[in-house]
Each structure stands twice: as C-alpha cells, then as structure tokens.
Write a protein that holds these residues in place. Sequence first.
Motif, mmCIF file in Angstrom:
data_model
loop_
_atom_site.group_PDB
_atom_site.id
_atom_site.type_symbol
_atom_site.label_atom_id
_atom_site.label_comp_id
_atom_site.label_asym_id
_atom_site.label_seq_id
_atom_site.Cartn_x
_atom_site.Cartn_y
_atom_site.Cartn_z
ATOM 1 N N PRO A 119 55.659 48.884 39.455
ATOM 2 C CA PRO A 119 54.328 48.842 38.842
ATOM 3 C C PRO A 119 53.245 48.257 39.745
ATOM 4 N N GLY A 120 53.605 47.842 40.944
ATOM 5 C CA GLY A 120 52.618 47.178 41.801
ATOM 6 C C GLY A 120 52.515 45.716 41.434
ATOM 7 N N PHE A 121 51.417 45.097 41.814
ATOM 8 C CA PHE A 121 51.260 43.668 41.560
ATOM 9 C C PHE A 121 49.791 43.356 41.310
ATOM 10 N N ASP A 122 49.561 42.236 40.674
ATOM 11 C CA ASP A 122 48.209 41.749 40.428
ATOM 12 C C ASP A 122 47.935 40.661 41.452
ATOM 13 N N SER A 123 47.155 40.982 42.470
ATOM 14 C CA SER A 123 46.917 40.028 43.557
ATOM 15 C C SER A 123 46.181 38.780 43.082
ATOM 16 N N GLU A 124 45.464 38.875 41.966
ATOM 17 C CA GLU A 124 44.750 37.711 41.432
ATOM 18 C C GLU A 124 45.714 36.652 40.909
ATOM 19 N N SER A 125 46.792 37.090 40.262
ATOM 20 C CA SER A 125 47.709 36.126 39.643
ATOM 21 C C SER A 125 48.976 35.899 40.462
ATOM 22 N N MET A 126 49.088 36.580 41.602
ATOM 23 C CA MET A 126 50.288 36.459 42.424
ATOM 24 C C MET A 126 50.334 35.093 43.111
#
Length: 163
Positions: A119-126
């Motif tokens: 699903p990819g990733f959320d760079s803001e919350s990673m």
Amino acid sequence: EYEYTSMVLLTTNSHLSRLKSLCELVYQNDISGLINGRECFSRLVHKIVETFPMEIETDLRIQNVDLHMSVAENLGVIVNELLTNSVKFAFSMNCENRFRLEMSYGDHRVHIVVSDNGPGFDSESMKPGLGTELIMASIANKSERYITRNHGGAVCEIEYDLG
C-alpha cells in the motif's frame, strides 16, 4: 511491556539471522577480495525470502559486476532491510506479494531501486526504526541520493558511490 520486549527480541534475532546469512554469502569467496554482485544478491534475496512464511514473488534485475566484499556487505545490509520492511509493512499471507530489486553499475556508482506492491507509506507519520538506522549507517558518506516514494507501492532509490 512483556509483549513489546518479546517482539523486539524476535525482530532482533531475525535481523541477526539474516545478517549472518549475508556474511556467509559475502565471505564464501576466494582471496581476491571481490564477489560476483549478481550471484551474491540473487542468493541473498532468495535466502531472505525463505525465512518468511508467505509467498513472495521476486523480480531481480541485477547487472553483473564484481564488487569488493566491503561494498557487497554494505549493499547487502541495505537490501536486507528494505526487503524486511516490505515483508513487515506491505505484504500479507493471502495476497500476491511482489518485490523488485534493480541494481546497475556505472560511473563508479551502484544505482539501486527496491520496490514492492504494497500500500505504500505515509511519509508524514513514518518513524525511522532500526532498519532505517542500519540503512543510513550503510550509506553514510557513500550516497548521493536516497529517495523514498510511493508508486504502486513503496519505492526506494539509492545511488551508492564506489569511489
């Protein structure tokens, strides 16, 4: 707290087991100090995939080149951590899990692209974990480019300087 400690110990043990496999692959070599990159990374990816319970389709596009063992070791840590992240965050038991590794060489650099179909990733919350720290330590002073993005899953691109 017990569950968290158990999870950390299992994760650490798993990392150490895969890194041990990497060292065995790198140092099963002649005394020239060089290792065949295509053979090494093909074997490494397949050894890593074997340690996980789900089916993982691999697409390996590795240009053939001889690498110094220290370079192969650093690149092996990077590939290990990125594949492990795919398994932990992108793959599941009942899905078609796909992992691609592209490695090409030129101008005294290794160009690495690692991608999955998750699903990819959320760079803001990673939040960076142990794997990210190991990758950053492996590319310290050697990488001109380290890019992560979403494109049909997670994609990581690294330019590793051989000079």
